[in-house]
Design an enzyme around this catalytic site. Structure first.
Site, PDB file in Angstrom:
ATOM      1  N   CYS A   2       0.830  -1.205   0.000  1.00 52.71           N
ATOM      2  CA  CYS A   2       0.000   0.000   0.000  1.00 52.71           C
ATOM      3  C   CYS A   2       0.865   1.257   0.000  1.00 52.71           C
ATOM      4  CB  CYS A   2      -0.860   0.028   1.261  1.00 52.71           C
ATOM      5  SG  CYS A   2      -1.879  -1.415   1.434  1.00 52.71           S
ATOM      6  N   ARG A  27       4.900   0.789  -6.066  1.00 47.29           N
ATOM      7  CA  ARG A  27       4.811  -0.153  -4.950  1.00 47.29           C
ATOM      8  C   ARG A  27       3.815  -1.285  -5.237  1.00 47.29           C
ATOM      9  NH1 ARG A  27       6.660   2.237  -0.191  1.00 47.29           N
ATOM     10  NH2 ARG A  27       5.160   1.199   1.148  1.00 47.29           N
ATOM     11  N   TRP A  80      -2.958  -2.539  -1.716  1.00 47.41           N
ATOM     12  CA  TRP A  80      -2.494  -3.849  -2.215  1.00 47.41           C
ATOM     13  C   TRP A  80      -3.166  -4.854  -1.299  1.00 47.41           C
ATOM     14  CZ3 TRP A  80       0.980  -7.865  -0.681  1.00 47.41           C
ATOM     15  CH2 TRP A  80       1.490  -8.625  -1.741  1.00 47.41           C
ATOM     16  N   ASN A 106      -1.425   1.307   5.981  1.00 49.96           N
ATOM     17  CA  ASN A 106      -0.551   0.321   5.332  1.00 49.96           C
ATOM     18  C   ASN A 106      -0.061  -0.616   6.423  1.00 49.96           C
ATOM     19  OD1 ASN A 106       1.444  -1.095   3.970  1.00 49.96           O
ATOM     20  ND2 ASN A 106       2.868   0.629   3.875  1.00 49.96           N
ATOM     21  N   GLY A 107      -0.213  -1.926   6.219  1.00 51.98           N
ATOM     22  CA  GLY A 107       0.230  -2.886   7.231  1.00 51.98           C
ATOM     23  C   GLY A 107      -0.867  -3.902   7.481  1.00 51.98           C
ATOM     24  N   GLU A 492      19.286 -15.522  -9.598  1.00 55.88           N
ATOM     25  CA  GLU A 492      18.771 -14.168  -9.780  1.00 55.88           C
ATOM     26  C   GLU A 492      18.254 -13.958 -11.210  1.00 55.88           C
ATOM     27  OE1 GLU A 492      17.702 -11.889  -8.174  1.00 55.88           O
ATOM     28  OE2 GLU A 492      17.796 -10.114  -9.440  1.00 55.88           O
ATOM     29  N   LYS A 496      14.425 -12.859 -12.199  1.00 56.39           N
ATOM     30  CA  LYS A 496      14.118 -11.661 -12.997  1.00 56.39           C
ATOM     31  C   LYS A 496      13.185 -12.010 -14.154  1.00 56.39           C
ATOM     32  CE  LYS A 496      14.971  -9.312 -11.061  1.00 56.39           C
ATOM     33  NZ  LYS A 496      15.350  -8.838  -9.779  1.00 56.39           N
ATOM     34  N   GLU A 499       9.620 -12.825 -12.922  1.00 58.86           N
ATOM     35  CA  GLU A 499       8.895 -11.653 -12.419  1.00 58.86           C
ATOM     36  C   GLU A 499       8.270 -10.814 -13.514  1.00 58.86           C
ATOM     37  OE1 GLU A 499      10.726  -9.486  -8.732  1.00 58.86           O
ATOM     38  OE2 GLU A 499      12.306 -10.044 -10.126  1.00 58.86           O
ATOM     39  N   HIS A 515      20.575 -35.044 -12.222  1.00 57.74           N
ATOM     40  CA  HIS A 515      19.926 -35.658 -11.057  1.00 57.74           C
ATOM     41  C   HIS A 515      18.421 -35.431 -11.052  1.00 57.74           C
ATOM     42  CE1 HIS A 515      23.794 -36.733  -9.383  1.00 57.74           C
ATOM     43  NE2 HIS A 515      24.211 -35.525  -9.746  1.00 57.74           N
ATOM     44  N   LYS A 614       6.668  -3.630  -4.545  1.00 56.42           N
ATOM     45  CA  LYS A 614       8.082  -3.255  -4.434  1.00 56.42           C
ATOM     46  C   LYS A 614       8.625  -3.534  -3.051  1.00 56.42           C
ATOM     47  CE  LYS A 614      11.964  -1.421  -5.774  1.00 56.42           C
ATOM     48  NZ  LYS A 614      12.814  -2.327  -6.570  1.00 56.42           N
TER      49      LYS A 614
HETATM   50  C1  F6R Z   1      12.851  -9.002  -6.994  1.00 57.22           C
HETATM   51  C2  F6R Z   1      12.742  -8.188  -5.803  1.00 57.22           C
HETATM   52  C3  F6R Z   1      12.372  -8.858  -4.536  1.00 57.22           C
HETATM   53  C4  F6R Z   1      13.110  -8.187  -3.376  1.00 57.22           C
HETATM   54  C5  F6R Z   1      12.625  -8.764  -2.037  1.00 57.22           C
HETATM   55  C6  F6R Z   1      13.374  -8.141  -0.873  1.00 57.22           C
HETATM   56  O1  F6R Z   1      13.187  -8.248  -8.109  1.00 57.22           O
HETATM   57  O2  F6R Z   1      12.928  -7.003  -5.851  1.00 57.22           O
HETATM   58  O3  F6R Z   1      12.618 -10.229  -4.572  1.00 57.22           O
HETATM   59  O4  F6R Z   1      14.481  -8.390  -3.521  1.00 57.22           O
HETATM   60  O5  F6R Z   1      11.256  -8.510  -1.893  1.00 57.22           O
HETATM   61  O6  F6R Z   1      13.215  -6.766  -0.854  1.00 57.22           O
HETATM   62  P1  F6R Z   1      14.204  -5.833  -0.078  1.00 57.22           P
HETATM   63  O7  F6R Z   1      15.538  -5.921  -0.735  1.00 57.22           O
HETATM   64  O8  F6R Z   1      13.604  -4.469  -0.177  1.00 57.22           O
HETATM   65  O9  F6R Z   1      14.277  -6.347   1.329  1.00 57.22           O
END
Ligand code: F6R
Length: 619
Positions: A2, A27, A80, A106-107, A492, A496, A499, A515, A614
């Site tokens: 949020c 976000r 959200w 938010n929360g 990673e 990416k 996502e 395996h 985010k």
């Molecule tokens: C992926 C991504 C998430 C964050 C994860 C942790 O692209 O951004 O996987 O890495 O939510 O977020 P932070 O780094 O803000 O603790």
């Protein structure tokens, strides 16, 4: 997650709120709403809409919102969904029954069911399925007895379990906005004749650069001409605001089609900004590493173990960090995802160095792990991108990634700068523990200094990756494989792609293929090998031959220039020459670009992937 904005001042409030919410769109959200004081300041008008902000804007016409002629006051929210589906009704703001008390939140209110039953038993009628609505009714409940909105808010906060960033309006107080936070982030922007609240800095930068990052359990009361800070017990708090020195333009697209592409391209600068202040030069040559933020005391020399905890992309940075610490400092490293770490009664020892990594500095699980480690007496080092974030305030020592604001949901420049910080720590630790001799150390420093330039060279050759993406964006299965450092980069790279393209993608240590995973390989499969360790090229090439002979299309992202992958791969992306042990900072970049271009080819919005937020400030 949020997003919250709030404004009290002399400007027309509705455009300020909408503008602020737009700055928080990154976000992630599924509905939005605002509440503003109407023309005679006697009523609060609420408008909400499911979906994009434009649907909310359509509902806000001059006829429905006639603003006050004096002080302009309002709050806004992007939601959200956690409790209750995304809908107009569940969107914030929420109010008490008469609409005189209005709340954005938010929360998560963990004890909302208990509070709701209590209020329902007193005859209160609830309209939404949200946990937030309980806050508006509870404030009203205390307001009826205290007739003092500030006291009513404090009474309410004392009864909320869980996390909150809150903005509260009360019809009887058309001159002020009350805000509070616990766990979820909230800032107060201090303007000239106007003051604001927001979940993040970009939402207030147009109006001011002076902000308070609200501390845990702090309450702010905002008027047009001043802001008062309090503890949740009502004691006054006095402190200096923080001056934000980065530019609004760094939070805007600057000619790129998307923030994600812009942020990928910002990596050479972000890496330079993160590296340069930490390198000590003598006669033009890098001779040492120092962090202004803290000293490498004896605990680094005598440490017996490094423990790294984080989530998502930051966790993958931790996995690269493990290889780096083990290689350069010869110290055992444990890496764990924070959501697992916090619940497995982890064994922490006095001589552990505990590192948390978090771009936002607000991730709920990472914060919980940090607190657990502190409670166990460990020294906590945080690597974060957000000055003033909760992680930065609660850790014993903070190392900032100077990546600038990262707006795209998928992390790119925050990841590579996290790697830079981890490499610097590993190299310095290697030096102070006598594992790296002077010559070797200085050679590595000279190599690390060249990393930003190498990153730049990859950007200049992105057309090849764009072309490959345009041919492969319809593949149904994609696997990233690698060994050692490259297996971490594979994790990673796969995340990416998942996502932003929504293509099914997994990462395997190349040696694991046989395996099990190789059973999945057929002609609809794309296998991408990351290969930066020369002594393992041969082994990796034979893994690729195995998948190619089963029909897979293959690509290598490699430092090799001798043709080790020429036969086995349909496409080879050759990385600029660099020290293999440092290559993780650049080998991920073609994978980021591949993910971005696949996303665009498939018609997705790479900046706002579906279902993702985010900053994950709830568990
Ligand atoms: C992926 C991504 C998430 C964050 C994860 C942790 O692209 O951004 O996987 O890495 O939510 O977020 P932070 O780094 O803000 O603790």
């Amino acid at each position: 997650m949020c997003g919250i904005v709030g404004y009290v001042g002399n400007k027309e409030v509705t455009p300020v709120l909408i503008n602020g919410l737009k700055k928080l769109e990154y976000r992630g959200y599924d509905s939005a709403g605002i509440a503003v004081f109407g023309a005679d300041s006697k009523e609060i008008v609420v408008r909400k809409a499911k979906g994009a902000l434009k649907f909310l804007e359509e509902k806000i016409t001059k006829e429905v919102i006639k603003e006050s002629q004096g002080i302009h006051l309002g709050i806004g929210h992007t939601r959200w969904a956690t409790h209750g589906e995304p809908s107009d009704l569940n969107a914030h703001p929420h109010t008490n029954e008469s609409g005189s008390i209005v709340v954005v939140h938010n929360g998560i209110v963990e004890n909302y069911a208990k509070l709701k039953s209590y209020l329902q038993a007193k005859g209160v009628v609830f309209r939404s399925q949200t946990d937030t609505e309980v806050i508006a009714h509870l404030i009203n409940y205390f307001y009826e007895s205290t007739k003092d909105i500030f006291k009513a808010v404090l009474e309410t906060l004392h009864r909320l379990e869980g996390s909150y960033a809150l903005g509260v309006l009360c019809k009887d107080y058309p001159d002020r906005l009350i805000a509070a936070r616990k766990e979820s982030p909230l800032i107060v922007g201090l303007g000239n004749g106007e003051n604001l609240i927001a979940s993040d800095v970009p939402a207030v930068l147009e109006y001011t650069r002076d902000v308070y990052f609200l501390n845990q359990k702090e309450v702010a009361v905002l008027y047009t001409d001043h802001v008062d800070l309090f503890t949740e017990d009502g004691d006054k708090v006095v402190r200096e605001p923080y001056h934000v020195d980065w530019d609004l333009s760094s939070a805007e697209k600057g000619g790129y089609a998307h923030f994600m592409l812009k942020e990928i391209h910002e990596q050479p600068k972000a890496l330079t900004d993160t590296l340069r202040p930490r390198l000590v030069h003598e006669n033009g040559k890098a001779t040492d590493i120092k962090f202004d933020e803290f000293d490498f005391g004896d605990e680094w020399k005598n440490a017996e173990r490094v423990v790294i905890t984080a989530c998502g992309t930051a966790y993958h940075a931790g996995v690269v960090g493990k290889y780096a610490f083990e290689k350069f400092a010869r110290i055992p490293v444990e890496v764990d995802v924070a959501s697992e770490f916090r619940y497995r009664n982890p064994i922490l020892k006095k001589n552990d160095i505990f590192i948390v990594i978090s771009q936002s500095g607000e991730t709920a699980d990472t914060l919980a792990a940090l607190r657990l480690a502190k409670a166990a007496g460990a020294k906590v080092i945080a690597i974060t991108n957000c000055v003033g974030s909760t992680v930065s305030r609660e850790a014993d020592e903070v190392i900032y990634t100077w990546a600038g604001p990262e707006i795209a949901v998928a992390s790119t420049k925050a990841y590579t700068t996290q790697l830079m910080c981890l490499y610097l720590l590993a190299l310095k630790m290697g030096q102070i523990r006598g594992e790296l001799k002077k010559d070797e150390y200085e050679k590595l420093l000279a190599q690390i200094e060249m990393i930003p330039q190498k990153a730049q060279e990859i950007m200049e050759n992105q057309a090849e990756i764009q072309k490959f993406a345009s041919q492969q964006f319809n593949k149904s299965k994609i696997f990233y494989i690698g060994r050692q450092f490259d297996s971490a980069t594979s994790l990673e790279s796969a995340l990416k792609l998942k996502e932003v393209s929504y293509m099914h993608c997994e990462a395997f240590s190349a040696g694991e293929l046989k395996h099990g995973p190789i059973a999945l390989v057929d002609k609809d499969t794309l296998v991408i090998a990351i290969a930066t360790e020369p002594e393992l090229y041969e082994k990796l090439a034979s893994n690729i031959v195995e998948v190619k002979s089963r029909g897979a299309v293959t690509m290598a992202i490699t430092l090799d220039k001798q043709g080790a992958f020429k036969e086995s791969c349909n496409t080879v992306i050759t990385l600029p020459e660099c020290e293999p042990a440092l290559a993780s900072m650049i080998s991920v970049i073609p994978a980021q670009l591949f993910a971005y271009y696949c996303s665009v080819q498939r018609g997705n919005d790479p900046d706002k992937p579906r279902n993702l937020a985010k900053s994950v400030t709830v568990e």
